[in-house]
Scaffold this motif. Structure first.
Motif, PDB file in Angstrom:
ATOM      1  N   ILE A   1      60.291  39.443  25.138  1.00 13.79           N
ATOM      2  CA  ILE A   1      59.332  39.001  24.354  1.00 13.79           C
ATOM      3  C   ILE A   1      58.421  40.093  24.368  1.00 13.79           C
ATOM      4  CG2 ILE A   1      57.650  37.250  24.657  1.00 13.79           C
ATOM      5  CD1 ILE A   1      59.657  35.167  24.872  1.00 13.79           C
ATOM      6  N   THR A   2      57.750  40.413  22.992  1.00 14.92           N
ATOM      7  CA  THR A   2      56.461  41.148  22.878  1.00 14.92           C
ATOM      8  C   THR A   2      55.413  40.496  23.180  1.00 14.92           C
ATOM      9  OG1 THR A   2      57.963  42.607  21.578  1.00 14.92           O
ATOM     10  CG2 THR A   2      55.523  43.193  21.668  1.00 14.92           C
ATOM     11  N   LEU A   3      54.370  40.552  23.857  1.00 21.19           N
ATOM     12  CA  LEU A   3      53.007  39.690  24.297  1.00 21.19           C
ATOM     13  C   LEU A   3      52.202  39.890  23.068  1.00 21.19           C
ATOM     14  CD1 LEU A   3      52.942  39.394  27.947  1.00 21.19           C
ATOM     15  CD2 LEU A   3      53.702  37.519  26.151  1.00 21.19           C
TER      16      LEU A   3
ATOM     17  N   PHE B   1      46.137  39.221  24.046  1.00 24.56           N
ATOM     18  CA  PHE B   1      45.443  38.164  24.601  1.00 24.56           C
ATOM     19  C   PHE B   1      43.965  38.648  24.823  1.00 24.56           C
ATOM     20  CE2 PHE B   1      49.248  35.745  26.965  1.00 24.56           C
ATOM     21  CZ  PHE B   1      49.651  35.297  25.977  1.00 24.56           C
TER      22      PHE B   1
ATOM     23  N   ASP C   1      43.897  35.867  28.982  1.00 27.14           N
ATOM     24  CA  ASP C   1      44.654  36.458  30.243  1.00 27.14           C
ATOM     25  C   ASP C   1      44.483  36.236  31.294  1.00 27.14           C
ATOM     26  OD1 ASP C   1      45.809  38.923  29.118  1.00 27.14           O
ATOM     27  OD2 ASP C   1      44.264  40.299  28.923  1.00 27.14           O
TER      28      ASP C   1
ATOM     29  N   TRP D   1      47.362  34.939  33.765  1.00 31.80           N
ATOM     30  CA  TRP D   1      47.974  35.807  34.705  1.00 31.80           C
ATOM     31  C   TRP D   1      47.754  35.412  36.109  1.00 31.80           C
ATOM     32  CZ3 TRP D   1      52.282  37.132  32.159  1.00 31.80           C
ATOM     33  CH2 TRP D   1      52.041  37.498  30.977  1.00 31.80           C
TER      34      TRP D   1
ATOM     35  N   LEU E   1      58.768  38.524  31.734  1.00 32.29           N
ATOM     36  CA  LEU E   1      57.790  39.209  31.018  1.00 32.29           C
ATOM     37  C   LEU E   1      57.491  40.652  31.818  1.00 32.29           C
ATOM     38  CD1 LEU E   1      55.417  36.424  30.265  1.00 32.29           C
ATOM     39  CD2 LEU E   1      57.235  37.373  28.678  1.00 32.29           C
TER      40      LEU E   1
ATOM     41  N   TYR F   1      55.731  41.442  34.193  1.00 34.77           N
ATOM     42  CA  TYR F   1      54.295  41.686  34.072  1.00 34.77           C
ATOM     43  C   TYR F   1      53.881  42.332  35.523  1.00 34.77           C
ATOM     44  CZ  TYR F   1      49.423  40.609  34.020  1.00 34.77           C
ATOM     45  OH  TYR F   1      47.856  40.853  33.825  1.00 34.77           O
TER      46      TYR F   1
ATOM     47  N   VAL G   1      53.099  31.854  22.669  1.00 35.50           N
ATOM     48  CA  VAL G   1      54.064  32.286  23.525  1.00 35.50           C
ATOM     49  C   VAL G   1      54.870  31.495  24.372  1.00 35.50           C
ATOM     50  CG1 VAL G   1      53.967  33.768  25.785  1.00 35.50           C
ATOM     51  CG2 VAL G   1      52.641  34.522  23.685  1.00 35.50           C
TER      52      VAL G   1
END
Ligand SMILES: C[S@@+](CC[C@H](N)C(=O)[O-])C[C@H]1O[C@@H](n2cnc3c(N)ncnc32)[C@H](O)[C@@H]1O
Length: 273
Positions: A3-5, A8, A13, A16, A45, A47, A118
């Motif tokens: 998944i390309t975010l 934000f 953001d 997160w 993701l 992250y 998303v």
């Protein structure tokens, strides 16, 4: 899944911080919430949560407050299987997956359109769960939500980003949309807002906090005559503190003696209407 975010905004953001807090809780040796889905989303993701500098105290407090919010929503659903649930400023949280949601209930996850988009790609659809992409301060989004049914409204990590006027008008709209229900969220005293603005772990949101803080949990009762405080849940008094690592258990036990200090990180306010 790749998944390309989208890019934000800093406000979006902020999701997160809480998502990674719950994921790290799940990876700890004694999870408080044990939210495997948040953990999986962070892994999917890929992250880089290191940049958030999430410390143990923040991780424990995010996990415990989510558990308390879940309990209120779960209890309400057990009493009202036909309820409407609103999870406001939901980010990528999957509270519905942590609870038993009756087939007759309708669940609405609300966040800005970019976050909602998303969510829709990441979290499998379900006929009774709906995603609304909207700014909660806009009045129009509630038109998509059924009225005439009891509602439980939960907000984890949202209220600090609204001014007091915005919060009052949001609550008044919610209270006039539903005949009855409950409202539960993590709250901030003026001191907690000051701490959030200065702590390293919440540095990324420091400039975004707009709520001035509320020292009297009964104050909202003057905003709308239907509103009654059910309970103020001070996290340091909750039984799960016994599961905290020794240093943090001791810290919570010490601050529990002071109302000001124990409300420092965050506490949960629960109202009915
Ligand atoms: C700290 S995050 C918490 C997210 C989620 N509740 C959780 O516990 O992981 C705050 C969330 O509120 C959302 N938010 C902030 N202001 C909002 C607004 N005016 N309308 C809709 N969503 C908002 C942000 O996009 C973000 O997802």
């Amino acid at each position: 899944m790749t998944i390309t975010l989208p890019a934000f905004t800093p406000l979006e953001d902020s999701l997160w911080l809480t998502l990674c807090g719950r994921a790290l809780d799940n990876r700890s040796s004694r999870p408080i919430l044990g939210d495997a889905t948040s953990d999986q989303i962070v892994r999917t993701l890929d992250y880089d949560y290191d940049k958030l500098h999430i410390d143990t105290n923040f991780r424990l407090s995010v996990a415990l407050r989510a558990k308390k919010l879940d309990q209120v929503v779960g209890d309400f659903l057990a009493r009202h299987p036909d309820a409407v649930v609103l999870d406001l400023g939901v980010g990528l949280d999957t509270r519905h997956a942590r609870l038993t949601v009756p087939a007759r209930a309708d669940w609405y996850d609300v966040d800005f359109p970019a976050v909602a988009a998303v969510r829709e790609r990441l979290i499998p659809a379900d006929p009774n769960r709906h995603v609304i992409g909207a700014d909660v301060r806009d009045p129009g989004w509630l038109d998509a939500v059924p009225t005439g049914r009891p509602a439980v409204i939960v907000a984890d990590g949202l209220m600090g980003f609204l001014s007091e006027d915005e919060m009052v008008s949001l609550w008044n709209r919610l209270l006039s949309h539903f005949p009855s229900g409950e409202l539960v969220f993590n709250a901030y005293t003026r001191f907690a807002v000051w701490v959030a603005r200065h702590a390293r772990g919440t540095k990324s949101v420091a400039g975004l906090m707009r709520f001035p803080g509320m020292d009297d949990p009964r104050k909202p009762e003057s905003w709308n005559p239907k509103l009654r405080l059910v309970r103020e849940i001070v996290l340091s008094n909750e039984p799960e503190v016994a599961e905290f690592p020794p240093r943090w258990r001791l810290f919570q036990r010490l601050i529990a003696h002071s109302t000001t200090l124990s409300r420092m990180a965050s506490f949960v306010l629960h109202y009915r209407f």
